[in-house]
Design a protein around this motif. Structure first.
Motif, PDB file in Angstrom:
ATOM      1  N   ALA A 376       0.838  -1.191   0.000  1.00  0.00           N
ATOM      2  CA  ALA A 376       0.000   0.000   0.000  1.00  0.00           C
ATOM      3  C   ALA A 376       0.876   1.245   0.000  1.00  0.00           C
ATOM      4  O   ALA A 376       1.937   1.272   0.636  1.00  0.00           O
ATOM      5  CB  ALA A 376      -0.913   0.008   1.225  1.00  0.00           C
ATOM      6  N   ILE A 377       0.442   2.258  -0.728  1.00  0.00           N
ATOM      7  CA  ILE A 377       1.130   3.549  -0.780  1.00  0.00           C
ATOM      8  C   ILE A 377       0.132   4.599  -0.321  1.00  0.00           C
ATOM      9  O   ILE A 377      -0.958   4.715  -0.883  1.00  0.00           O
ATOM     10  CB  ILE A 377       1.612   3.874  -2.209  1.00  0.00           C
ATOM     11  CG1 ILE A 377       2.529   2.757  -2.720  1.00  0.00           C
ATOM     12  CG2 ILE A 377       2.331   5.211  -2.247  1.00  0.00           C
ATOM     13  CD1 ILE A 377       2.823   2.834  -4.200  1.00  0.00           C
ATOM     14  N   VAL A 378       0.496   5.347   0.703  1.00  0.00           N
ATOM     15  CA  VAL A 378      -0.413   6.340   1.278  1.00  0.00           C
ATOM     16  C   VAL A 378       0.086   7.735   0.919  1.00  0.00           C
ATOM     17  O   VAL A 378       1.252   8.067   1.176  1.00  0.00           O
ATOM     18  CB  VAL A 378      -0.522   6.183   2.805  1.00  0.00           C
ATOM     19  CG1 VAL A 378      -1.449   7.250   3.384  1.00  0.00           C
ATOM     20  CG2 VAL A 378      -1.037   4.790   3.160  1.00  0.00           C
ATOM     21  N   VAL A 379      -0.782   8.534   0.318  1.00  0.00           N
ATOM     22  CA  VAL A 379      -0.446   9.915  -0.046  1.00  0.00           C
ATOM     23  C   VAL A 379      -1.278  10.850   0.820  1.00  0.00           C
ATOM     24  O   VAL A 379      -2.500  10.714   0.911  1.00  0.00           O
ATOM     25  CB  VAL A 379      -0.741  10.192  -1.535  1.00  0.00           C
ATOM     26  CG1 VAL A 379      -0.369  11.627  -1.887  1.00  0.00           C
ATOM     27  CG2 VAL A 379       0.024   9.216  -2.421  1.00  0.00           C
ATOM     28  N   SER A 380      -0.600  11.797   1.461  1.00  0.00           N
ATOM     29  CA  SER A 380      -1.286  12.761   2.329  1.00  0.00           C
ATOM     30  C   SER A 380      -0.723  14.159   2.093  1.00  0.00           C
ATOM     31  O   SER A 380       0.377  14.312   1.547  1.00  0.00           O
ATOM     32  CB  SER A 380      -1.132  12.361   3.800  1.00  0.00           C
ATOM     33  OG  SER A 380       0.238  12.249   4.145  1.00  0.00           O
ATOM     34  N   PRO A 381      -1.452  15.203   2.486  1.00  0.00           N
ATOM     35  CA  PRO A 381      -0.954  16.569   2.284  1.00  0.00           C
ATOM     36  C   PRO A 381       0.274  16.850   3.142  1.00  0.00           C
ATOM     37  O   PRO A 381       0.389  16.354   4.273  1.00  0.00           O
ATOM     38  CB  PRO A 381      -2.133  17.444   2.724  1.00  0.00           C
ATOM     39  CG  PRO A 381      -3.321  16.540   2.732  1.00  0.00           C
ATOM     40  CD  PRO A 381      -2.808  15.180   3.070  1.00  0.00           C
ATOM     41  N   GLY A 393       9.944   3.176   4.424  1.00  0.00           N
ATOM     42  CA  GLY A 393       9.583   3.249   5.835  1.00  0.00           C
ATOM     43  C   GLY A 393       8.840   4.490   6.271  1.00  0.00           C
ATOM     44  O   GLY A 393       7.694   4.430   6.707  1.00  0.00           O
ATOM     45  N   ASN A 394       9.477   5.649   6.133  1.00  0.00           N
ATOM     46  CA  ASN A 394       8.882   6.905   6.573  1.00  0.00           C
ATOM     47  C   ASN A 394       8.331   7.677   5.377  1.00  0.00           C
ATOM     48  O   ASN A 394       8.817   7.526   4.255  1.00  0.00           O
ATOM     49  CB  ASN A 394       9.923   7.761   7.307  1.00  0.00           C
ATOM     50  CG  ASN A 394      10.407   7.099   8.581  1.00  0.00           C
ATOM     51  OD1 ASN A 394       9.609   6.570   9.344  1.00  0.00           O
ATOM     52  ND2 ASN A 394      11.711   7.112   8.798  1.00  0.00           N
ATOM     53  N   PRO A 395       7.326   8.525   5.597  1.00  0.00           N
ATOM     54  CA  PRO A 395       6.795   9.316   4.484  1.00  0.00           C
ATOM     55  C   PRO A 395       7.881  10.183   3.853  1.00  0.00           C
ATOM     56  O   PRO A 395       8.705  10.769   4.550  1.00  0.00           O
ATOM     57  CB  PRO A 395       5.717  10.177   5.152  1.00  0.00           C
ATOM     58  CG  PRO A 395       5.351   9.454   6.395  1.00  0.00           C
ATOM     59  CD  PRO A 395       6.600   8.780   6.860  1.00  0.00           C
ATOM     60  N   GLU A 396       7.879  10.245   2.535  1.00  0.00           N
ATOM     61  CA  GLU A 396       8.840  11.071   1.808  1.00  0.00           C
ATOM     62  C   GLU A 396       8.149  12.337   1.339  1.00  0.00           C
ATOM     63  O   GLU A 396       7.026  12.294   0.827  1.00  0.00           O
ATOM     64  CB  GLU A 396       9.417  10.310   0.613  1.00  0.00           C
ATOM     65  CG  GLU A 396      10.355  11.144  -0.216  1.00  0.00           C
ATOM     66  CD  GLU A 396      11.526  10.351  -0.766  1.00  0.00           C
ATOM     67  OE1 GLU A 396      12.346  10.938  -1.488  1.00  0.00           O
ATOM     68  OE2 GLU A 396      11.613   9.157  -0.467  1.00  0.00           O
ATOM     69  N   SER A 408      10.789  14.456  -5.712  1.00  0.00           N
ATOM     70  CA  SER A 408      11.829  14.624  -4.704  1.00  0.00           C
ATOM     71  C   SER A 408      13.124  14.169  -5.347  1.00  0.00           C
ATOM     72  O   SER A 408      13.155  13.822  -6.537  1.00  0.00           O
ATOM     73  CB  SER A 408      11.515  13.788  -3.457  1.00  0.00           C
ATOM     74  OG  SER A 408      11.672  12.408  -3.732  1.00  0.00           O
ATOM     75  N   ASN A 409      14.200  14.154  -4.580  1.00  0.00           N
ATOM     76  CA  ASN A 409      15.471  13.701  -5.141  1.00  0.00           C
ATOM     77  C   ASN A 409      15.454  12.216  -5.488  1.00  0.00           C
ATOM     78  O   ASN A 409      16.279  11.745  -6.277  1.00  0.00           O
ATOM     79  CB  ASN A 409      16.615  13.976  -4.163  1.00  0.00           C
ATOM     80  CG  ASN A 409      16.908  15.456  -4.031  1.00  0.00           C
ATOM     81  OD1 ASN A 409      16.661  16.227  -4.953  1.00  0.00           O
ATOM     82  ND2 ASN A 409      17.429  15.860  -2.883  1.00  0.00           N
ATOM     83  N   SER A 410      14.513  11.461  -4.900  1.00  0.00           N
ATOM     84  CA  SER A 410      14.521  10.013  -5.102  1.00  0.00           C
ATOM     85  C   SER A 410      13.211   9.444  -5.634  1.00  0.00           C
ATOM     86  O   SER A 410      13.098   8.229  -5.804  1.00  0.00           O
ATOM     87  CB  SER A 410      14.860   9.303  -3.782  1.00  0.00           C
ATOM     88  OG  SER A 410      13.950   9.684  -2.763  1.00  0.00           O
TER      89      SER A 410
END
Length: 543
Positions: A376-381, A393-396, A408-410
């Motif tokens: 799962a991929i979670v997108v938030s503001p 692991g952590n939100p990018e 982003s850079n990655s």
């Protein structure tokens, strides 16, 4: 760079207050010469012992490049025992894969030691898997007792070797065991002879047991608001990590790196290992032999970070300006990479980015499922003009450049209706994830039938699910014991996340994605469980 001598003192003087914590040690080198270092705070808060240039800290995953250096050195300059066998050193080492790994992993797969060194093997990360084997975060993992059981449990890949990148400590655990078997010498002894001594690292050594690190340094969890307290570690690692070193040792290492990079020394393992690697399809890879290639403010850097509960470390070398930066922090939430990048940008005079703020399309927010990885991929503001994308692991944090494009850079993310396209260059992968639909059913109805026990025959793990409604819990049992209870939350119809903010290793898996599988009668038949470090493991419900 003519003003470097004037710039460095001010840059380093700013670091402690910008990156607050118990203590730290930073060094900057130019052309192989130490041009500045900063020591602040305390190695031990309770004992009031200051941080010093000779204080030994675990450098954690920075160990990986030194292990790979040892491998290359043994292939080029074998031990007398290896030479006496009359067989190519590289073949002696690679033949050990057949002795260590399950036959499924070697039959017609093309798996090589190079794949392992480049994190292209497709093996799942064993520290993530310890969660599924019932480990407690502060429990003990033994290289001798648990290592063989771990390797015997690995029977498949989560992608074909050489096609993608996925960080896996397992790779370097295996490389280390291959070296020990072929040489019949302890890993610590070989590192001392072939890596530390030639580099002039006078006090560095292998200390595999994290509960036995040399005093006085203490690694701290917590923060300034809630207080700092010693992090508890009891794992053993020898190869994927395990080296302890001081700032003085790391300065000597950076001098060795600079010599190896600019003397064109054909005998230097670093010069060979720092060359850019490729995937099977010929595309360039950013990771190779324990080294990460990364652009920082337009400058190419080659290095690696490290982490253990209570510690954050980083070393990087920018070949073109010949600048090395070492950062050693004894705090869980310290941003060692951020410190390093801050210093390099200030030294190079890189201006702060002032991008125009673009507004994201309101349809970004939500959960998406990539059917290929089962994640799962979670997108938030995020902040103004930003999105937070949680895949690793952590939100990018991604900057919105167009209404339906963020970067982003990655990562590069684009939104096309209900489909999220996520390009991750380092992984050599583009994900195509569909928005997770919800029928609007209450969580209580969707969790009905989820409770019970599930078994994964491949890795020998049992998952137990309990609770009701939207308060559902999960726990794992395996050869490491009975693990703690984890909270679960619903992401969509038959899609759940199991939160894992703490694990044996410093960087835990984060959320595990749980996909519910039902039979033709609508009853729960099994689960597909995975995280970005260990994907798509099948669990069957036990009746």
């Amino acid at each position: 760079m003519t003003t470097l001598a004037a710039v460095i003192p001010q840059v380093l003087a700013d670091v402690p207050s910008r990156f607050r914590g118990p203590g730290g040690a930073v060094a900057v080198l130019k052309d192989g010469e130490l041009v500045g270092q900063q020591l602040w705070g305390y190695a031990d808060l309770q004992g009031r012992i200051p941080m010093a240039s000779d204080t030994l800290l675990p450098i954690c995953s920075i160990t990986k490049q030194m292990l790979c250096g040892l491998l290359t050195d043994l292939q080029r300059s074998p031990t007398p025992a290896m030479s006496a066998r009359g067989e190519e050193p590289a073949k002696q080492l690679s033949d050990q894969l057949g002795q260590l790994l399950h036959p499924n992993l070697l039959q017609d797969t093309g798996l090589t030691l190079r794949h392992l060194c480049n994190n292209q093997s497709g093996l799942r990360d064993y520290w993530a898997l310890t969660v599924l084997w019932g480990a407690k975060p502060e429990g003990h993992f033994s290289v001798a007792d648990h290592g063989p059981k771990m390797l015997a449990s690995l029977k498949s890949f989560h992608f074909q070797p050489g096609t993608e990148y996925s960080y896996a400590n397992t790779n370097f655990f295996v490389v280390a065991r291959c070296i020990e078997r072929v040489t019949a010498q302890p890993l610590g002894e070989l590192l001392a002879q072939r890596i530390f001594a030639p580099a002039g690292m006078q006090t560095a050594r292998l200390c595999a047991h994290t509960a036995e690190h040399p005093p006085p340094c203490v690694g701290y969890e917590g923060d300034e608001a809630s207080g700092f307290y010693p992090g508890v570690n009891c794992i053993e690692w020898a190869g994927d990590a395990g080296i302890v070193a001081s700032l003085a040792d790391m300065v000597a290492y950076e001098q060795f790196v600079d010599r190896s990079s600019h003397s064109h020394d054909s005998q230097s393992w670093y010069g060979i290992n720092s060359e850019q690697q490729t995937y099977n399809d010929g595309s360039p890879a950013d990771y190779g032999f324990g080294l990460v290639r990364k652009q920082v403010g337009g400058v190419l850097t080659v290095g690696h970070a490290g982490a253990l509960r209570g510690y954050r470390l980083s070393r990087s070398y920018a070949p073109e300006p010949r600048i090395s930066i070492v950062v050693l922090l004894n705090q869980e939430h310290g941003d060692a990479v951020g410190v390093s990048e801050y210093i390099l940008k200030r030294i190079m005079g890189v201006p702060e980015a002032k991008d125009e703020i673009a507004s994201p399309d309101p349809d970004w927010t939500g959960t998406y499922l990539d059917s290929d990885t089962g994640l799962a991929i979670v997108v938030s503001p995020g902040g103004p003009g930003e999105l937070l994308v949680k895949y690793h692991g952590n939100p990018e944090k991604l900057r919105v450049v167009e209404a339906c494009r963020a970067e982003s850079n990655s990562m590069v993310a684009t939104l096309d209706g209900s489909c999220l396209h996520l390009y991750v260059p380092q992984d050599n992968r583009t994900l195509h994830a569909q928005r997770v639909a919800s029928s609007g059913k209450p969580a209580s109805s969707d969790s009905s039938g989820l409770q019970g026990d599930y078994h994964c025959a491949e890795i020998g793990s049992v998952f137990r699910c309990s609770g009701s409604g939207d308060m559902v819990y999960g726990m794992f049992d395996g050869f490491l014991g009975h693990g703690p209870v984890h909270l679960m939350r619903q992401l969509g119809d038959d899609l759940w996340a199991l939160a894992c903010p703490r694990a044996m290793d410093a960087t835990p898996p984060g959320d595990w994605t749980i996909i519910v599988r039902r039979n033709d009668k609508g009853k729960v038949a099994g689960l597909t469980i995975g995280c970005w470090l260990a994907r798509r493991l099948e669990f069957i419900k036990q009746e």
